[in-house]
Scaffold this active site. Structure first.
Site, mmCIF file in Angstrom:
data_model
loop_
_atom_site.group_PDB
_atom_site.id
_atom_site.type_symbol
_atom_site.label_atom_id
_atom_site.label_comp_id
_atom_site.label_asym_id
_atom_site.label_seq_id
_atom_site.Cartn_x
_atom_site.Cartn_y
_atom_site.Cartn_z
ATOM 1 N N ALA D 92 0.862 -1.183 0.000
ATOM 2 C CA ALA D 92 0.000 0.000 0.000
ATOM 3 C C ALA D 92 0.896 1.230 0.000
ATOM 4 O O ALA D 92 1.843 1.313 0.788
ATOM 5 C CB ALA D 92 -0.907 0.002 1.229
ATOM 6 N N CYS D 93 0.605 2.167 -0.880
ATOM 7 C CA CYS D 93 1.416 3.392 -0.969
ATOM 8 C C CYS D 93 1.358 4.148 0.359
ATOM 9 O O CYS D 93 0.263 4.431 0.879
ATOM 10 C CB CYS D 93 0.895 4.283 -2.076
ATOM 11 N N ILE D 94 2.517 4.497 0.879
ATOM 12 C CA ILE D 94 2.562 5.087 2.223
ATOM 13 C C ILE D 94 1.830 6.421 2.305
ATOM 14 O O ILE D 94 1.103 6.684 3.271
ATOM 15 C CB ILE D 94 4.023 5.211 2.723
#
Lengths: 147, 92, 116, 147, 92, 116
Positions: D92-94
């Site tokens: 998941a993109c931070i």
């Protein structure tokens, strides 16, 4: 400006009490931001807000785990502070919330989930809260996503 | 005078519900453009009613504040009054 | 691999446009060729004079102005959408090229995407 | 059917490896469901999926706190099981995740949040993971929301 | 023969990006309707390319499986093959 | 307080339509008059023969068929949208009334809303 506008409109009995329903999530919509500006203006004008109801994707506003960059508005926090300062009850719809991963301690236990993430003072309740506003004299305003 | 409806439109002209809103507006109704609904002011549809307004902060954000007459520009305070006093409000 | 990222969402109503910019800057940071194309209501990101502080956000004008410096190859805007939104070259941020959408455009890139 | 389709197409070198990017959230889009069906078919056909990347609202798929009704598909769980069974890394993109209230233990501590809600085997990382797929020979497929 | 692009369209005809997709399609390209993109099959736009398909489970969900020829209906297995073999894929 | 709930999102692509149904059934359960109106791509909720198991969801045909029993006063569908989607009365679920969108329609209700 305001006087000009009021002249053109009528004044029903219910003019004083608002219910705000937010269905748009922060980041995927402007709805929580617009609703907060509106709510602040309403309170400043002496209007009563009987309840804020989060529905659909709007429940994400009640997350206690959002950590936006420090130079961006923290909408969940701003809303919490506003609700507490003005003692306005706020409810996230239970069906919307459970599907989308928003739970308080009680629901977390009931469904044996590893944690809870509902921010104070938001509570979890059913659509009956919304029906109550529909059936009453409240003026209900909806804040949906814009795209 | 029948109950006047106030329409609040937050979607850009490309959005189906923008079109739907304009179909449902009566000539005596009021219309407030907010959020990306304000993009409609650059080419106002002929079906817009006489009483239409656009929310100042949303116009400013999008660089459109100078494009319409000052009497069309409203604040959140104005919006509160309009929604409190209208016969009915529909948020599109 | 050259990439075209298309932004067709209008400004400030969602984070999609910003997240598209983040994608473009990330590609550029790793020396991957990238171009940004604004279509539909998305062309309104390119209008001069935005002041998003009033809606509790940051304007993107400065980010877009910095795009060439960070290595974004071009900022394109759809001709038809600019006309529809009354945007002439003088209304647009500096460095924007107005062009038509069509198979010729997308065929120039190996990879074409949206942020959402 | 398949033979007819393949005759009409070319076969580039990269045909075997997919990266799936999901930007639509469960419940507000069909994207996670469509992506899971696609991924299952790809694996069954012997294709390799080098990575699943959640971006924007897609990060909600990685929540450990979703509790959908028992007669509805539990997409977060189905995806987790699929990823573990096929040893496919998922990220998941931070930046998307922090804004939207999706955090692992490390980020929860760093930002002094009351809990963590990232489901296994999802991890949190930057857009560099996506850039890596773009720069490689992977065929990237995006699953966006549909409305 | 130049690289063929496969377009994957998941949005209903009312959606702006549905329109944008149809503008960007070349006559040699392929087009797969998925999710609510399949609603386009009831009145196929003239700009659709010769090679267009619609995903069976999405047609079935929406009661549209009988409305188009069987040779237009594809499975997820077919979609995997199409995406693996196309010169380029664009997800609208 | 009579309520009109409008559904303009197409089926199975999001939960918005279902959440609109939940709103309608909740009002009906508390004896509040409520009508459902399907507009735009939303009219596709009303097509006979849906089989949503194939996309991992439940079909809503049965829910909609039960709407009158649960006290929903009427199911309306936009004339123009039905034409656009090739829906004649025989294609539609039983009990649906086709009608035009306009100020006359919305003026009949005290409260008009969408689920999202």
């Amino acid at each position: 400006m305001i006087n000009r506008l009021i002249e053109q409109t009528e004044t029903p009995a219910r003019a004083g009490v608002f219910t705000l329903v937010i269905t748009g999530a922060p980041y995927s919509s402007q709805a929580p931001q617009t609703a907060l500006h509106f709510a602040s203006a309403a309170v400043a004008a002496g209007k009563k807000i009987d309840r804020v109801f989060l529905y659909g994707d709007g429940v994400h506003l009640a997350s206690s785990l959002a950590a936006p960059p420090s130079d961006e508005t923290d909408l969940a926090r701003s809303w919490s502070e506003f609700l507490l300062a003005n003692q306005i009850p706020a409810v996230a719809c239970i069906a919307s919330a459970l599907r989308r991963g928003l739970v308080n301690e009680a629901e977390s236990k009931r469904y044996q989930l590893p944690a809870a993430n509902l921010r104070e003072p938001f509570e979890i309740a059913g659509l009956g809260e919304w029906v109550d506003s529909v059936a009453s004299d409240s003026r209900i305003l909806y804040f949906h996503r814009g795209s | 005078m029948p109950d006047r409806t106030l329409h609040i439109l937050n979607k850009p002209p490309e959005h189906y519900r923008h079109h739907l809103c304009l179909e449902a507006i009566g000539p005596e109704d009021g219309l407030v453009f907010i959020e990306n609904g304000v993009l409609a002011v650059v080419q106002l549809p002929t079906s817009a009613p006489d009483r239409w307004y656009a929310l100042a902060p949303d116009l400013e954000a999008r660089g459109l504040i100078g494009q319409i007459g000052e009497d069309r520009v409203i604040s959140f305070d104005d919006m509160v009054e309009l929604t409190a006093t209208a016969g009915k409000v529909i948020s599109w | 691999m050259s990439t075209l990222i298309i932004i067709d969402q209008p400004p400030y109503g969602s984070w999609e446009g910003r997240e598209a910019l983040d994608m473009a800057f990330s590609l550029a940071a790793f020396d991957q060729p990238v171009t940004l194309m604004f279509c539909g209501a998305g062309v309104n990101w390119l209008r001069k004079g935005q002041n998003a502080g009033k809606v509790g956000q940051k304007s993107v004008e400065r980010n877009l102005a910095a795009a060439p410096i960070f290595g974004v190859e071009a900022l394109l805007a759809c001709t038809e959408a600019c006309n529809r939104y009354g945007l002439t070259q003088t209304d647009l941020l500096d460095g924007v090229t107005v062009t038509a959408v069509g198979p010729e455009l997308t065929s120039r890139y190996d990879h074409v995407t949206f942020a959402g």
